[in-house]
Motif scaffolding. Structure first.
Motif, short mmCIF file in Angstrom:
data_model
loop_
_atom_site.label_atom_id
_atom_site.label_comp_id
_atom_site.label_asym_id
_atom_site.label_seq_id
_atom_site.Cartn_x
_atom_site.Cartn_y
_atom_site.Cartn_z
N ALA A 304 0.84 -1.19 0.00
CA ALA A 304 0.00 0.00 0.00
C ALA A 304 0.88 1.24 0.00
O ALA A 304 1.84 1.33 0.77
CB ALA A 304 -0.93 0.00 1.20
N HIS A 306 0.65 5.44 0.39
CA HIS A 306 -0.24 6.48 0.90
C HIS A 306 0.30 7.85 0.49
O HIS A 306 1.50 8.12 0.59
CB HIS A 306 -0.35 6.38 2.42
CG HIS A 306 -0.78 5.04 2.91
ND1 HIS A 306 -2.10 4.67 3.05
CD2 HIS A 306 -0.05 3.94 3.27
CE1 HIS A 306 -2.18 3.43 3.49
NE2 HIS A 306 -0.93 2.96 3.63
N SER A 327 -6.88 5.69 3.42
CA SER A 327 -5.86 5.16 4.34
C SER A 327 -6.46 4.87 5.70
O SER A 327 -6.68 5.77 6.52
CB SER A 327 -4.70 6.16 4.47
OG SER A 327 -4.15 6.47 3.20
N CYS A 349 -5.59 0.06 3.06
CA CYS A 349 -6.15 0.86 1.96
C CYS A 349 -7.52 0.30 1.61
O CYS A 349 -7.64 -0.60 0.77
CB CYS A 349 -5.21 0.83 0.75
SG CYS A 349 -5.68 1.96 -0.59
N CYS A 409 -4.84 6.45 -1.05
CA CYS A 409 -3.83 5.40 -1.13
C CYS A 409 -4.06 4.56 -2.37
O CYS A 409 -5.11 4.63 -3.02
CB CYS A 409 -3.85 4.52 0.12
SG CYS A 409 -5.47 3.76 0.43
#
Length: 416
Positions: A304, A306, A327, A349, A409
């Motif tokens: 993930a 962000h 997020s 996410c 994200c």
């Protein structure tokens, strides 16, 4: 006619005489005038008359004729005389063969065939001769001259096979071709990587392109027992249970006795977009509120990324996007217990943002509800000019303003 009345006598002078004899019947009187029929009374009914004699039988409108007699069979006709036999036609002359074009690959064409001779008269039958010996092999004939090209409308007869040509010298090596375009993402052999996708709805999500689904289930966030919580990473297969239960576990004591649903333990699940109910729901009413999930076989680990602002971050070079979202950081519920998500995990996410992303289920009561002590925590947006400000400004966001302060994200997977 009745007689005229006698003149009156004085009673005092005449004494009553003896009665006389009855007179004879008088003649019938004249008929009286015709009375008015409209005012006359109806006369008495007369006696019924005598029954009439039966009538004579009637005649039919048409009398049916008698059937005619069967005719005699006709005599068979005489066969006709056979017609005269026609004379035999004169045999025509055979036509000449058209020019032929050779279709062999060596380019030589066969010459024209000669015209066939006229058929000879049949000979007399002779005696069968003995078996002759094998003759000598004849010398190979010379190649004929190439024939004239045939007409396109008439297909020529196949030509005789030509002699094989001489093998040419090997040509120079060609230049290296251009590199091919990168191939699409396809199924790879199993190398042990998994990826979990949560739909946050009552529908089972599809795995990303090129990944096979291993199983599907229900999105478990964390459980609570003995007032202690145990969290599940939403990016790992443990967060996708194949079966749902308001209390999916039991507890066992040191004396080797286990108990199920005998105390107030809880389970927490990702919720859906269904409207929040006014009262706790139970049994079949729970199903629309529990998120579904799928465990997928992945060619590489997912990560993930962000952005900490409202823009969607890009995947690193050589990585492809799997999905985008918001997020999700952590959560708490009853007794200040809860957990969180690793910000590198795809479970941090979530594709959909909502203030109440999970629902609490009570094991002993068997019901689920959104309670006031459930809190969710999300990464916020940070302006570059506010990175090292000591005291951030306080804000209260509601009425759809929350999304303007939640970080975006993207989950990425490395291309192989």
């Amino acid at each position: 006619l009745p007689g005229l009345p006698a003149p009156p006598f004085r009673q005092e002078f005449v004494e009553r005489g003896e009665p006389g004899n009855p007179g004879s019947n008088g003649l019938p009187g004249f008929p009286g005038p015709r009375g008015n029929t409209t005012s006359c009374d109806k006369g008495l009914s007369g006696p019924p008359g005598r029954q009439g004699l039966p009538g004579l039988p009637g005649y039919a409108e048409q009398s049916k004729g008698q059937p005619g007699q069967r005719g005699y069979p006709g005599q068979p006709g005489t066969p006709g005389f056979p017609g005269p036999k026609g004379e035999s036609g004169i045999m025509g002359f055979p036509g000449t063969s058209g020019p032929r074009r050779d279709s062999s690959s060596d380019g030589f064409f066969q010459g024209d065939d000669g015209a066939p001779g006229f058929p000879g008269n049949p000979g007399e039958f002779g005696r069968s001769g003995g078996k002759g010996g094998r003759g000598n092999d004849g010398a190979p004939g010379d190649n004929g001259f190439p024939g004239s090209p045939g007409f396109s409308e008439v297909k020529g007869n196949p030509g005789e096979g030509g002699r094989p040509g001489i093998t040419g010298e090997r040509g120079p090596t060609g230049n290296t071709g251009r590199p091919g375009s990168p191939g699409g993402v396809g199924r790879t052999r199993s190398i042990g990587y998994t990826l979990v996708k949560h739909s946050q709805s009552a529908q089972v999500p599809m795995c990303p392109q090129g990944m096979a689904k291993l199983w599907d289930g229900y999105s478990l966030l964390f459980v609570e027992g003995q007032e202690k919580a145990h969290n599940q990473d939403l990016g790992t297969p443990g967060s996708c249970l194949p079966r749902f239960s308001t209390i999916p576990f039991l507890y066992c004591s040191p004396n080797e006795i286990c108990f199920y649903a005998s105390r107030n333990d809880k389970s927490y699940w990702l919720s859906t977009t269904a409207p929040i109910p006014m009262m706790p729901v139970a049994e079949q009413q729970i199903q629309p509120y529990i998120s579904r999930c799928s465990v997928c076989e992945a060619p590489s680990l997912g990560v993930a990324v962000h952005s900490q602002d409202m823009t969607i971050p890009t995947c690193p070079p050589g990585w492809r996007s799997l999905w985008i979202g918001y997020s999700f950081l952590m959560h708490t519920a009853a007794g200040a217990e809860g957990g969180g998500q690793s910000l590198s995990s795809p479970g941090s996410c979530l594709e959909d943002f909502r203030a109440t992303p999970f629902i609490e289920c009570n094991g002993a009561k068997g019901s689920c509800h959104f309670f006031a002590n459930e809190y969710s925590f999300w990464l916020t947006t940070v302006e570059p000019s506010q990175e090292f400000v000591y005291s951030p400004a306080q804000e209260t966001l509601k009425g759809g303003q929350e999304r303007s302060r939640v970080s975006r994200c993207q989950v990425c997977s490395k291309l192989l």
